[in-house]
Design a protein around this motif. Structure first.
Motif, PDB file in Angstrom:
ATOM      1  N   PHE A 286       0.456  -1.143   0.206  1.00 53.31           N
ATOM      2  CA  PHE A 286       0.263  -0.046   0.125  1.00 53.31           C
ATOM      3  C   PHE A 286       1.620   1.856  -0.210  1.00 53.31           C
ATOM      4  N   LEU A 287       1.798   1.790   1.298  1.00 52.53           N
ATOM      5  CA  LEU A 287       2.870   2.881   1.220  1.00 52.53           C
ATOM      6  C   LEU A 287       4.439   2.356   2.033  1.00 52.53           C
ATOM      7  N   THR A 288       4.886   2.777   0.701  1.00 48.61           N
ATOM      8  CA  THR A 288       6.298   1.851   1.228  1.00 48.61           C
ATOM      9  C   THR A 288       7.133   3.770   2.054  1.00 48.61           C
ATOM     10  N   LEU A 289       7.623   3.171   2.648  1.00 43.73           N
ATOM     11  CA  LEU A 289       8.423   4.267   3.504  1.00 43.73           C
ATOM     12  C   LEU A 289      10.439   3.933   3.077  1.00 43.73           C
ATOM     13  N   LEU A 290      11.018   4.913   2.379  1.00 41.73           N
ATOM     14  CA  LEU A 290      12.322   4.255   2.127  1.00 41.73           C
ATOM     15  C   LEU A 290      13.325   5.435   2.191  1.00 41.73           C
ATOM     16  N   PHE A 291      14.472   5.198   2.535  1.00 45.22           N
ATOM     17  CA  PHE A 291      15.810   6.288   3.145  1.00 45.22           C
ATOM     18  C   PHE A 291      16.874   5.229   3.231  1.00 45.22           C
ATOM     19  N   GLN A 292      18.476   5.983   2.449  1.00 45.25           N
ATOM     20  CA  GLN A 292      19.302   4.960   2.067  1.00 45.25           C
ATOM     21  C   GLN A 292      20.408   6.034   2.904  1.00 45.25           C
ATOM     22  N   ASN A 293      21.247   5.337   2.362  1.00 40.14           N
ATOM     23  CA  ASN A 293      22.751   5.354   3.305  1.00 40.14           C
ATOM     24  C   ASN A 293      22.967   6.930   3.011  1.00 40.14           C
ATOM     25  N   GLY A 294      22.728   7.602   2.332  1.00 36.98           N
ATOM     26  CA  GLY A 294      23.720   9.033   1.435  1.00 36.98           C
ATOM     27  C   GLY A 294      23.884   8.490  -0.418  1.00 36.98           C
ATOM     28  N   VAL A 295      24.210   7.533  -0.694  1.00 32.26           N
ATOM     29  CA  VAL A 295      24.063   7.021  -2.280  1.00 32.26           C
ATOM     30  C   VAL A 295      23.473   7.399  -2.769  1.00 32.26           C
ATOM     31  N   ASP A 296      23.209   7.820  -3.647  1.00 38.57           N
ATOM     32  CA  ASP A 296      21.511   8.525  -4.588  1.00 38.57           C
ATOM     33  C   ASP A 296      21.713   7.076  -5.486  1.00 38.57           C
ATOM     34  N   GLY A 297      20.400   7.032  -6.113  1.00 36.87           N
ATOM     35  CA  GLY A 297      20.371   5.311  -7.240  1.00 36.87           C
ATOM     36  C   GLY A 297      18.300   5.067  -6.665  1.00 36.87           C
ATOM     37  N   LEU A 298      17.737   5.532  -6.063  1.00 36.33           N
ATOM     38  CA  LEU A 298      16.426   5.124  -6.629  1.00 36.33           C
ATOM     39  C   LEU A 298      16.056   6.602  -7.670  1.00 36.33           C
ATOM     40  N   GLN A 299      14.750   6.026  -8.667  1.00 40.88           N
ATOM     41  CA  GLN A 299      14.935   6.857 -10.111  1.00 40.88           C
ATOM     42  C   GLN A 299      13.036   6.660  -9.873  1.00 40.88           C
ATOM     43  N   VAL A 300      12.721   7.617 -10.018  1.00 40.37           N
ATOM     44  CA  VAL A 300      10.921   7.861 -10.319  1.00 40.37           C
ATOM     45  C   VAL A 300      10.552   7.782 -11.669  1.00 40.37           C
ATOM     46  N   GLU A 301       9.333   7.206 -11.809  1.00 39.00           N
ATOM     47  CA  GLU A 301       9.355   7.639 -13.650  1.00 39.00           C
ATOM     48  C   GLU A 301       7.807   8.963 -13.031  1.00 39.00           C
ATOM     49  N   HIS A 302       7.711   9.725 -13.879  1.00 37.07           N
ATOM     50  CA  HIS A 302       6.912  11.029 -13.585  1.00 37.07           C
ATOM     51  C   HIS A 302       6.920  11.378 -15.016  1.00 37.07           C
ATOM     52  N   ASP A 303       5.801  11.772 -15.046  1.00 38.37           N
ATOM     53  CA  ASP A 303       5.702  12.500 -16.907  1.00 38.37           C
ATOM     54  C   ASP A 303       6.389  12.008 -17.851  1.00 38.37           C
ATOM     55  N   GLY A 304       6.789  10.581 -18.017  1.00 33.31           N
ATOM     56  CA  GLY A 304       7.565   9.969 -19.256  1.00 33.31           C
ATOM     57  C   GLY A 304       8.883   9.938 -19.060  1.00 33.31           C
ATOM     58  N   ARG A 305       9.470  10.472 -17.739  1.00 32.53           N
ATOM     59  CA  ARG A 305      10.986  10.740 -16.855  1.00 32.53           C
ATOM     60  C   ARG A 305      11.835   9.864 -16.302  1.00 32.53           C
ATOM     61  N   TRP A 306      12.423   9.392 -16.384  1.00 32.55           N
ATOM     62  CA  TRP A 306      12.936   9.312 -14.841  1.00 32.55           C
ATOM     63  C   TRP A 306      13.652  10.077 -14.003  1.00 32.55           C
ATOM     64  N   HIS A 307      13.584   9.920 -12.848  1.00 33.79           N
ATOM     65  CA  HIS A 307      13.825  11.618 -12.283  1.00 33.79           C
ATOM     66  C   HIS A 307      14.646  10.645 -10.808  1.00 33.79           C
ATOM     67  N   LEU A 308      15.890  11.165 -10.900  1.00 38.90           N
ATOM     68  CA  LEU A 308      16.364  11.014  -9.847  1.00 38.90           C
ATOM     69  C   LEU A 308      16.071  11.543  -8.497  1.00 38.90           C
ATOM     70  N   ALA A 309      16.087  10.652  -6.813  1.00 40.43           N
ATOM     71  CA  ALA A 309      15.288  10.944  -5.867  1.00 40.43           C
ATOM     72  C   ALA A 309      16.323  11.500  -5.020  1.00 40.43           C
ATOM     73  N   LYS A 310      16.187  12.724  -4.857  1.00 42.50           N
ATOM     74  CA  LYS A 310      18.074  12.995  -4.228  1.00 42.50           C
ATOM     75  C   LYS A 310      16.934  13.565  -2.914  1.00 42.50           C
ATOM     76  N   PRO A 311      17.104  13.005  -1.395  1.00 48.34           N
ATOM     77  CA  PRO A 311      16.695  13.516  -0.709  1.00 48.34           C
ATOM     78  C   PRO A 311      16.551  14.921   0.124  1.00 48.34           C
ATOM     79  N   LEU A 312      15.884  15.485   0.859  1.00 48.92           N
ATOM     80  CA  LEU A 312      16.008  16.282   1.951  1.00 48.92           C
ATOM     81  C   LEU A 312      16.730  15.327   3.237  1.00 48.92           C
TER      82      LEU A 312
END
Ligand SMILES: O=C(O)CCC(=O)C(=O)O
Ligand SMILES: [Fe+2]
Length: 416
Positions: A286-312
């Motif tokens: 239903f819902l996923t919560l995620l955090f990472q170890n300071g190394v980016d790599g998660l990408q999400v699809e939005h409007d037909g493009r992949w977007h690299l997710a950079k956390p605050l």
């Protein structure tokens, strides 16, 4: 014009050295006091105050776009560790700071009525437009996040024999470890170690590292509370009663999984060994919560493009899953995402996912479907069956959702 400078500005200047934000800050009202629901240590509290100020500056509402992230102050979430290998065989491109929505959890829970109403509306927009957002002021301490990440890291470095009993586990086994896992999809090699543990209603946990049980118990309880509160707000954002989604999916006895992902470097070799993290998929829950170890790599699809997710700093990512798509009759979609890795450092991500009770049959809530059934997108599927189906097949975009999709006859009447 006379502007009043709020005392916290100097704190902000010291921490970020971003003069341009100070100027903006002076023109807007200061953020509401931040008192996260859980206890926070002092550095987290300072971080929360800065983030809250940042929200105020960027949009004056509980939701803003992350087009101008605050630079890292703790060296952890610096988000610049990223070197993208060539994309897999799709046409997507990777963006940088692409305006991922940010939700202030404290406003959602403790805000005054008008602030809350705005926050719920913004949350709905984030779910509908992106299916992905960051949540700040969530009350889960950095200390606890570090503890779960570090303990899972220890698990991955245990000798193979310590993990052997979990290596052969099937999709519905409560503890699964995949280690040194390399699979090839469409000529791309994906490499990931993972630990998956059922965390609720009962916590299942490997015996080692010894501290894992306590840390996982605390982390799963804290993140479950957070996700259940978000579920309430999402229900309201759909124009439903706060408890409606929870009742429809039996979230009172929700099913929860913790997953630790480890993407080891280096990513070298021939063309068939381009290191990828995880193929594009939507989450079965239903819902996923995620955090990472300071190394980016998660990408999400939005409007037909992949977007690299950079956390605050300190934020969690929230990913909407297939069960939200089903229960909302497709109004909110389970967002496609993937992990792409390629730097020098190992990447780790920590996932906490809530899902319906395993025996719940999930179907669109009738309030979101026309009374004559027109536009019904999904039929009811028992969550246990859905999860088993998705986990038993190769991750393939959103193909798993087809088992729940109402098939329409598009052929029309046969010609005589
Ligand atoms: O590692 C990541 O950032 C993505 C992980 C993920 O999507 C998953 O475990 O379902
Ligand atoms: Fe995922």
């Amino acid at each position: 014009m006379i502007v009043t400078v709020h005392p916290i500005i100097s704190e902000h200047r010291d921490a970020t050295a971003h003069g341009k934000r100070l100027h903006l800050l002076a023109l807007r009202k200061p953020a509401a006091p931040v008192a996260p629901p859980g206890s926070v240590d002092s550095s987290a509290r300072l971080q929360n105050r800065l983030l809250s100020l940042y929200c105020t500056i960027m949009a004056g509402t509980s939701l803003h776009r992350s087009t101008d992230p605050i630079p890292c102050t703790n060296g952890e979430h610096n988000g610049h560790e990223h070197a993208l290998p060539s994309s897999p065989s799709d046409t997507g491109t990777c963006g940088g700071d692409d305006g991922i929505p940010v939700v202030d959890f404290d406003v959602l829970v403790n805000g005054a009525a008008d602030q809350r109403a705005q926050a719920i509306q913004d949350l709905g927009r984030a779910c509908e437009d992106w299916g992905f957002f960051m949540v700040i002021n969530h009350g889960v301490t950095e200390k606890l996040k570090e503890a779960i990440m570090e303990t899972c890291k220890e698990l991955f470095s245990l000798p193979e024999e310590e993990k052997a009993e979990y290596l052969e586990a099937g999709p519905m086994d409560p503890i699964r470890i995949g280690t040194g896992f390399f699979s090839v999809v469409d000529g791309i090699r994906y490499c990931r170690d993972y630990l998956k543990m059922f965390a609720h209603p009962e916590l299942h946990c490997p015996a080692k590292p010894a501290k894992l049980r306590d840390v996982a118990a605390e982390y799963s309880a804290k993140t479950r509370d957070l996700l259940l509160q978000l579920a309430k707000a999402i229900s309201e954002s759909l124009g439903l009663d706060g408890g409606r989604i929870s009742v429809a999916m039996g979230l009172d006895s929700c099913f929860q999984i913790l997953v630790a992902n480890h993407y080891p470097p280096p990513y070298t070799g021939g063309p068939d060994s381009v290191g990828m993290g995880l193929p594009a998929h939507s989450d079965h829950g239903f819902l996923t919560l995620l955090f990472q170890n300071g190394v980016d790599g998660l990408q999400v699809e939005h409007d037909g493009r992949w977007h690299l997710a950079k956390p605050l700093p300190g934020a969690f990512f929230v990913i909407t899953g297939d069960q939200l798509e089903i229960v909302s009759n497709g109004k909110y979609k389970g967002v496609l995402h993937r992990a792409v890795v390629g730097g020098e450092r190992a990447r780790m991500s920590m996932v906490s996912m809530i899902s319906p009770c395993l025996d719940a049959v999930v179907e669109p809530v009738p309030e979101l479907v026309a009374p004559d059934g027109q536009g019904l997108e999904f039929r009811g599927v028992r969550y246990r069956d859905y999860m088993e189906h998705q986990q038993s097949n190769k991750l393939n975009g959103k193909a798993a959702l087809d088992i729940a999709r109402v098939q329409r006859d598009t052929t029309g009447p046969a010609e005589k």
